[in-house]
Design an enzyme around this catalytic site. Structure first.
Site, mmCIF file in Angstrom:
data_model
loop_
_atom_site.group_PDB
_atom_site.id
_atom_site.type_symbol
_atom_site.label_atom_id
_atom_site.label_comp_id
_atom_site.label_asym_id
_atom_site.label_seq_id
_atom_site.Cartn_x
_atom_site.Cartn_y
_atom_site.Cartn_z
ATOM 1 N N ARG A 51 0.724 -1.062 -0.163
ATOM 2 C CA ARG A 51 0.425 0.499 -0.233
ATOM 3 C C ARG A 51 0.888 0.766 -0.042
ATOM 4 O O ARG A 51 1.565 1.097 0.229
ATOM 5 C CB ARG A 51 -0.669 0.379 1.216
ATOM 6 C CG ARG A 51 -1.480 -1.419 1.094
ATOM 7 C CD ARG A 51 -2.697 -1.231 2.460
ATOM 8 N NE ARG A 51 -2.937 -2.426 3.114
ATOM 9 C CZ ARG A 51 -4.025 -2.539 4.006
ATOM 10 N NH1 ARG A 51 -4.350 -1.833 4.817
ATOM 11 N NH2 ARG A 51 -4.862 -3.518 3.836
ATOM 12 N N ASP A 53 0.392 5.675 1.320
ATOM 13 C CA ASP A 53 -0.278 6.092 2.055
ATOM 14 C C ASP A 53 -0.987 7.598 1.457
ATOM 15 O O ASP A 53 -0.535 7.564 0.282
ATOM 16 C CB ASP A 53 0.321 6.809 3.175
ATOM 17 C CG ASP A 53 0.225 5.778 4.509
ATOM 18 O OD1 ASP A 53 -0.731 5.231 3.791
ATOM 19 O OD2 ASP A 53 1.511 6.297 5.366
ATOM 20 N N TYR A 111 12.193 3.542 -2.536
ATOM 21 C CA TYR A 111 11.971 4.934 -2.215
ATOM 22 C C TYR A 111 13.384 6.605 -2.337
ATOM 23 O O TYR A 111 13.685 5.653 -2.132
ATOM 24 C CB TYR A 111 10.858 4.949 -0.402
ATOM 25 C CG TYR A 111 9.892 4.285 -0.100
ATOM 26 C CD1 TYR A 111 8.597 4.713 -0.758
ATOM 27 C CD2 TYR A 111 9.889 2.798 -0.105
ATOM 28 C CE1 TYR A 111 6.984 4.078 -0.503
ATOM 29 C CE2 TYR A 111 8.582 1.942 0.287
ATOM 30 C CZ TYR A 111 7.534 2.326 -0.100
ATOM 31 O OH TYR A 111 6.182 1.779 -0.021
ATOM 32 N N ARG A 198 9.965 7.707 5.595
ATOM 33 C CA ARG A 198 8.836 9.128 5.872
ATOM 34 C C ARG A 198 9.226 9.424 7.806
ATOM 35 O O ARG A 198 9.599 10.978 8.268
ATOM 36 C CB ARG A 198 7.558 9.746 6.211
ATOM 37 C CG ARG A 198 6.670 9.535 4.826
ATOM 38 C CD ARG A 198 5.330 9.776 5.176
ATOM 39 N NE ARG A 198 4.408 10.748 5.396
ATOM 40 C CZ ARG A 198 3.016 10.259 5.625
ATOM 41 N NH1 ARG A 198 2.441 9.504 5.300
ATOM 42 N NH2 ARG A 198 2.597 11.353 6.707
#
Lengths: 246, 246
Positions: A51, A53, A111, A198
């Protein structure tokens, strides 16, 4: 059944993430499933590598689904790109072995996090970068990044509440490069806990601002306590960059 | 009175242009005037180098306004960037001669138009580029661009209805460059009629697609008839790039 693998790019700015419990409308997954179900005349469920966000983007999310439809991969891609919202694009498509599973077979992920730097912000890219006006010591951030490398218990760098599952992950690569008025933070690891990128980015920014030392990373790991790490950097700077399979 | 010159960058995607008759809210001018009026405690009216249409962006719009406020230019810029919407940014500020007028003194302007090319669109930049999936013959477009150079009556390349004012303009420079998956069309001229850049771009695209010849530019000029030129390319690809003064 044919097993179709898609490589998908999306601008997450106006969606509630890839999938959200209870939200059957405004997610990227539901937009894609709607188009595929209309195309095939049957309810299609897609499997993603993972997933993302709300507000997070993807340059190459990997997805697979099963179908018996008699269309070439090129025709499927053209159909999808014609009917999907313009901020979701099927970049690549291939027919794969029926055992391929986009989530279970994912070996590692990359990422990218984009930080806008400089004294003056830009009117553009505010949904695709996080603007940090303060001076950032890039060398200190790079040193801190080196402490993130390797296998660690990343519990302190996640918003995982339960302690039932392992929170150990390995980061193979952590690069920070300056591209004009942006810092690009690239993380390659065998898996990422919820909000892990994050929170690492938020911590690295605080180190760049001189509020923490690079060595504080070690103490954060040892504490295994979320509160000891930095803030969670906002979603808009984060991009799922690449998913690796065998 | 002090005369303050601002260089402004804006993302025009969600505004009704720089200024719109009857719209006192959702324009870039009104957002800027609101902040400056609050800052100075007096109603401020700004003068821009020219208007931009709904959805058109600016990398360096030039604006001036008069004030007696006792703040440094740096303080004014900081105040503006704190209170303006995040898609409008004051990039530069300087105090200029009281006779400086952003519109009357503008000698020439540069506009950039961004076209996204390639078989597959991107999920990003759809508000900042115009996607053309068809093959474009860049050499033919460049040849056509060379016919646009010089002084001409651009009536056919404008949506100007009245014939009272001169529709003669001079284009000094017209470059088409390929930047990864984009074509960048740069126009430098002493002035541009309403929709002139977008109609030139629409015509150049039709030439790139092989629907017209480069030489057809000459016939369009001679006809002085809007219907003989190409379609008006959409607003989202257009950027006011630079304004030149003596």
């Amino acid at each position: 059944m044919r097993n179709i693998k898609l490589t998908i790019e999306y601008d997450g700015a106006r969606y509630n993430g890839w999938q959200k419990l209870g939200d059957t409308e405004n997610t990227i997954q539901s937009k894609l499933e709607k188009v595929l179900s209309e195309m095939t005349g049957r309810k299609i469920e897609v499997i993603a590598s993972g997933r993302t966000d709300s507000g997070v983007h993807a340059l190459a999310q990997i997805v697979n689904f099963k179908t018996n439809i008699n269309m070439s991969t090129k025709e499927i891609r053209r159909y999808c790109n014609q009917y999907l919202p313009k901020d979701i694009v099927v970049k690549g498509i291939e027919e794969v072995d029926e055992r391929f599973h986009a989530r279970y077979n994912a070996k590692s992920k990359k990422y990218l996090y984009r930080i806008r730097i400089g004294a003056i912000p830009t009117a553009f890219n505010r949904k695709y970068t996080y603007y940090v006006p303060n001076y950032l010591d890039i060398e200190a951030m790079q040193k801190a990044g080196s402490y993130l490398l390797g296998e660690h218990d990343f519990k302190a760098f996640s918003s995982v509440k339960s302690s039932k599952k392992s929170t150990s992950r390995e980061i193979f690569e952590m690069d920070i490069t300056k591209e004009e008025n942006e810092l690009h933070l690239l993380f390659h690891g065998n898996g990422f806990l919820h909000n892990m990128v994050r929170i690492m980015v938020g911590t690295l920014i605080e180190i760049g601002e001189g509020k923490r030392t690079p060595e504080s990373i070690k103490d954060i790991f040892a504490s295994k306590t979320r509160e000891n790490a930095g803030v969670t950097a906002p979603a808009q700077g984060l991009f799922l960059y690449e998913v690796f399979y065998d």
